[in-house]
Design a protein around this motif. Structure first.
Motif, PDB file in Angstrom:
ATOM      1  N   LYS A  73      -5.109   3.791  -2.610  1.00 38.33           N
ATOM      2  CA  LYS A  73      -6.284   4.635  -2.732  1.00 38.33           C
ATOM      3  C   LYS A  73      -6.876   4.844  -1.342  1.00 38.33           C
ATOM      4  CE  LYS A  73     -10.709   4.952  -5.039  1.00 38.33           C
ATOM      5  NZ  LYS A  73     -11.727   4.288  -5.814  1.00 38.33           N
ATOM      6  N   ALA A  96      -1.246   9.321  -1.939  1.00 36.36           N
ATOM      7  CA  ALA A  96      -1.330   7.883  -1.684  1.00 36.36           C
ATOM      8  C   ALA A  96      -0.214   7.407  -0.762  1.00 36.36           C
ATOM      9  CB  ALA A  96      -1.295   7.114  -3.000  1.00 36.36           C
ATOM     10  N   SER A 102      -9.158  13.879  -3.179  1.00 35.82           N
ATOM     11  CA  SER A 102      -8.183  13.914  -4.275  1.00 35.82           C
ATOM     12  C   SER A 102      -6.874  14.587  -3.859  1.00 35.82           C
ATOM     13  CB  SER A 102      -8.770  14.629  -5.485  1.00 35.82           C
ATOM     14  OG  SER A 102      -9.036  15.982  -5.171  1.00 35.82           O
TER      15      SER A 102
END
Length: 172
Positions: free
Chosen positions: A5, A52, A48
């Motif tokens: 994250k 990742a 967003s």
């Protein structure tokens, strides 16, 4: 293993690179800080979109680059900033400091490179990005990055082989 994250601490670790690149692009400390601030806001707004498994530094540098290009397209005048930057650099040199003077000359020569060459050279030589990573930041093929760096290096070599600074001792 869960995907990574986007963390605030990871972004903060990249601030020195973002600031250096922004200063290289804008050649004005205040504008550079504004650019980094805007990039961080954009990164938060679009977190967003960060993959990742992606390259955080490259993603953030792309945001800085794209915001700079957007600002330039909206009418920002680089010519006035160039002259102001060169004048400030000359005023800030301590007297009788050959190394500082030489560094300022090299910095000025670098700043006088065409923007596309300067951007590519900064990302690869100062930020340490690979050609592929720099290409991703600039949204161009890796071959274009290599070509811009080659032309920039050649321009710096030509500058280097030009008239050199001569030290003159007083009283002779």
């Amino acid at each position: 293993m869960a995907p990574r994250k986007l963390r605030k601490s990871d972004v903060l670790d990249e601030l020195p690179s973002l600031r250096r690149y922004a200063l290289s692009l804008t050649r004005n400390a205040v504008d550079a800080e504004d650019l980094v601030h805007d990039a961080l806001v954009r990164a938060i707004e679009r977190s967003s979109t960060f993959r990742a498994d992606g390259n955080l530094r490259g993603w953030l540098l792309s945001i800085v680059h794209n915001l700079h290009v957007d600002g330039r397209r909206s009418g920002a005048s680089a010519i006035g900033r160039d002259a102001e930057f060169a004048a400030r650099m000359a005023e800030n040199l301590p007297p009788n400091q050959f190394d500082n003077l030489r560094l300022a000359q090299v910095r000025r020569a670098f700043d006088l490179l065409p923007e596309q060459q300067r951007e590519a050279m900064h990302l690869v030589t100062i930020e340490g990005l690979s050609y592929d990573e720099a290409a991703a930041v600039l949204s161009v093929p890796a071959g274009t990055v290599m070509s811009r760096i080659s032309r920039g290096r050649e321009a710096l070599r030509r500058w280097e082989s030009g008239p050199s600074l001569k030290l003159v001792k007083g009283g002779e």
